[in-house]
Motif scaffolding. Structure first.
Motif, PDB file in Angstrom:
ATOM      1  N   ARG A  13     -38.220  -6.452 -53.237  1.00 48.08           N
ATOM      2  CA  ARG A  13     -37.646  -7.619 -53.911  1.00 48.08           C
ATOM      3  C   ARG A  13     -38.710  -8.457 -54.606  1.00 48.08           C
ATOM      4  O   ARG A  13     -38.395  -9.236 -55.509  1.00 48.08           O
ATOM      5  N   ASP A  14     -39.980  -8.315 -54.178  1.00 48.44           N
ATOM      6  CA  ASP A  14     -41.054  -9.054 -54.838  1.00 48.44           C
ATOM      7  C   ASP A  14     -41.823  -8.177 -55.819  1.00 48.44           C
ATOM      8  O   ASP A  14     -42.959  -8.482 -56.201  1.00 48.44           O
ATOM      9  N   ALA A  15     -41.216  -7.068 -56.246  1.00 51.13           N
ATOM     10  CA  ALA A  15     -41.893  -6.137 -57.159  1.00 51.13           C
ATOM     11  C   ALA A  15     -42.213  -6.825 -58.480  1.00 51.13           C
ATOM     12  O   ALA A  15     -41.450  -7.656 -58.981  1.00 51.13           O
ATOM     13  N   SER A  16     -43.363  -6.453 -59.067  1.00 56.42           N
ATOM     14  CA  SER A  16     -43.769  -7.006 -60.353  1.00 56.42           C
ATOM     15  C   SER A  16     -43.010  -6.305 -61.480  1.00 56.42           C
ATOM     16  O   SER A  16     -42.351  -5.284 -61.278  1.00 56.42           O
ATOM     17  N   LYS A  17     -43.138  -6.870 -62.678  1.00 58.86           N
ATOM     18  CA  LYS A  17     -42.479  -6.262 -63.844  1.00 58.86           C
ATOM     19  C   LYS A  17     -42.993  -4.847 -64.092  1.00 58.86           C
ATOM     20  O   LYS A  17     -42.230  -3.944 -64.448  1.00 58.86           O
ATOM     21  N   ASP A  18     -44.288  -4.649 -63.924  1.00 54.49           N
ATOM     22  CA  ASP A  18     -44.863  -3.313 -64.135  1.00 54.49           C
ATOM     23  C   ASP A  18     -44.315  -2.315 -63.127  1.00 54.49           C
ATOM     24  O   ASP A  18     -44.015  -1.160 -63.476  1.00 54.49           O
ATOM     25  N   GLU A  19     -44.164  -2.742 -61.887  1.00 57.36           N
ATOM     26  CA  GLU A  19     -43.620  -1.843 -60.862  1.00 57.36           C
ATOM     27  C   GLU A  19     -42.163  -1.492 -61.162  1.00 57.36           C
ATOM     28  O   GLU A  19     -41.738  -0.337 -60.992  1.00 57.36           O
ATOM     29  N   ILE A  20     -41.403  -2.481 -61.631  1.00 53.56           N
ATOM     30  CA  ILE A  20     -40.009  -2.225 -61.985  1.00 53.56           C
ATOM     31  C   ILE A  20     -39.926  -1.261 -63.164  1.00 53.56           C
ATOM     32  O   ILE A  20     -39.114  -0.330 -63.184  1.00 53.56           O
ATOM     33  N   LYS A  21     -40.792  -1.458 -64.120  1.00 55.72           N
ATOM     34  CA  LYS A  21     -40.780  -0.591 -65.305  1.00 55.72           C
ATOM     35  C   LYS A  21     -41.163   0.836 -64.943  1.00 55.72           C
ATOM     36  O   LYS A  21     -40.547   1.805 -65.410  1.00 55.72           O
ATOM     37  N   LYS A  22     -42.178   0.996 -64.098  1.00 55.44           N
ATOM     38  CA  LYS A  22     -42.603   2.336 -63.688  1.00 55.44           C
ATOM     39  C   LYS A  22     -41.491   3.048 -62.917  1.00 55.44           C
ATOM     40  O   LYS A  22     -41.260   4.255 -63.108  1.00 55.44           O
ATOM     41  N   ALA A  23     -40.806   2.304 -62.045  1.00 57.59           N
ATOM     42  CA  ALA A  23     -39.712   2.910 -61.288  1.00 57.59           C
ATOM     43  C   ALA A  23     -38.595   3.371 -62.213  1.00 57.59           C
ATOM     44  O   ALA A  23     -38.018   4.453 -62.041  1.00 57.59           O
ATOM     45  N   TYR A  24     -38.285   2.548 -63.214  1.00 56.39           N
ATOM     46  CA  TYR A  24     -37.223   2.929 -64.153  1.00 56.39           C
ATOM     47  C   TYR A  24     -37.636   4.135 -64.993  1.00 56.39           C
ATOM     48  O   TYR A  24     -36.827   5.046 -65.241  1.00 56.39           O
ATOM     49  N   ARG A  25     -38.875   4.186 -65.436  1.00 57.46           N
ATOM     50  CA  ARG A  25     -39.347   5.326 -66.232  1.00 57.46           C
ATOM     51  C   ARG A  25     -39.202   6.628 -65.435  1.00 57.46           C
ATOM     52  O   ARG A  25     -38.789   7.663 -65.972  1.00 57.46           O
TER      53      ARG A  25
END
Length: 380
Positions: A13-25
């Motif tokens: 829940r505290d993931a950064s924008k970069d972590e969210i983007k990498k997960a989506y990719r």
């Protein structure tokens, strides 16, 4: 509310924008319909995409964390700007994976395209702008080819399916990259994306479906237009390629300067010069307006700068009733040269009014008013 978007992407829940983007990719690479067309997988891909759209947007993520619906009115969603729309927050990722062509294969480009719009300057006199006028204009433009009626093909022939793209209008290429297999597409260079080609073009328009001619049009200029006004004639411009819809004509009004009147909005202004005697004694004179001759009464004792207003004698209001006013400013002319008789009469007039020796710098010792005037103009 949808499922937990953090759980869908597999991030904290505290993931950064970069972590969210990498997960989506990572998930998009596995689930995208161009890679895995299974219907169940497509539903999963939509869910992942929705989760990314929410968590990559600060405002929507904040709403979700507070337990509110991030797709409530004003919060975005899967309408314009939502899933699959150009400019959505995951568009850059899709372009990186699939060359900007991640969605279903496009249809061939429409052969008929809208024609260009034309801008024409029209010079008008003040009276024409004030009351409106019908004008005939002539200009070069593209018109429908009467030989092929816009088809672009010679008589007895028709378009054929493009042999390079087989009618799709685009060329698909696949190549391996560090991201996996990537598909890209580009418009077919042989048919320029139309899916069909002309093998035997019309001899008059060379396959364009239109030719250039000089045409004339009668246009109605409404009353009240002014310098710089633009009038749009919808659908009167150039015809499009292959018989496509016409563009528009934009008429730009240029108002010629008037020798007497200055226009300020819908009011007209001018200046008249009257002799000193007429201003003192009053007078009547005729004045030429845009409507014709008017009789003007100048009241006795009129001072220089006085304005005479003729109501409703200005320019008609554009798209409305009524008219502006005509404002006539009076400029009183003082005689610069006097002969002996005129000077004597004015001196007598000054004595009668007690103005032969006014106070101030023209007081005794400095000479009278008319003495100073005489000295000033005597050397001329």
């Amino acid at each position: 509310m949808a499922r937990d978007y953090y759980e869908i992407l597999g991030v904290r829940r505290d993931a950064s924008k970069d972590e969210i983007k990498k997960a989506y990719r990572r998930l998009a690479r596995e689930l995208h319909p161009d890679v895995n067309p299974d219907p169940a997988t497509q539903e999963r891909f939509k869910e992942v995409t929705q989760a990314y759209e929410v968590l990559s947007d600060e405002e929507k993520r904040r709403m979700f964390d507070m337990g509110a619906d991030p797709f409530a009115p004003g919060g975005g969603g899967f309408g314009p700007g939502g899933f699959g729309a150009a400019g959505s927050p995951f568009d850059d990722i899709m372009n990186a994976f699939f060359g900007g062509q991640a969605r279903a294969r496009r249809s061939p480009r429409e052969r008929m395209r809208r024609g260009r719009s034309i801008k024409i300057r029209i010079e008008l006199d003040l009276a024409e702008t004030a009351f409106g006028v019908d004008k005939e204009i002539a200009f070069p433009t593209a018109v429908l080819c009467s030989t092929c009626q816009g088809e672009g093909t010679a008589a007895g022939t028709s378009r054929t399916t493009c042999g390079m793209c087989h009618g799709h209008g685009e060329i698909i290429q696949e190549q391996e990259s560090f991201l996996g297999r990537v598909r890209t597409s580009r418009p077919c260079p042989q048919c320029t994306g139309m899916g069909t080609v002309i093998t035997d073009p019309c001899p008059d328009c060379a396959g364009e479906g239109r030719i250039r001619e000089r045409v004339t049009r009668n246009v109605e200029i409404p009353a009240g237009v002014e310098d710089g006004t633009q009038i749009q004639l919808a659908g009167e411009g150039e015809i499009g390629p292959n018989g496509g819809p016409r563009g528009d004509i934009f008429l730009e009004i240029v108002q010629r300067p008037h020798p007497v009147f200055e226009r300020r909005g819908d009011d007209l202004h001018c200046t008249i010069t009257v002799p000193m005697t007429a201003a003192a004694l009053g007078a009547s004179f005729t004045f030429e307006t845009l409507d014709g001759t008017e009789e003007i009464d100048l009241r006795p004792g009129t001072n220089s700068g006085h304005v005479i207003t003729l109501a409703g004698k200005g320019v008609k209001h554009l798209n409305g009733g009524g008219r502006g006013d005509l404002m006539i400013q009076v400029d009183v002319e003082t005689p610069a040269r006097l002969d002996e008789e005129q000077e004597a009469l004015l001196r007598k007039f000054a004595e009668l009014r007690g103005e032969d020796k006014p106070p101030g710098k023209f007081s005794p010792g400095h000479g009278g008013l008319f003495s100073r005037l005489r000295d000033a103009f005597g050397a001329r």
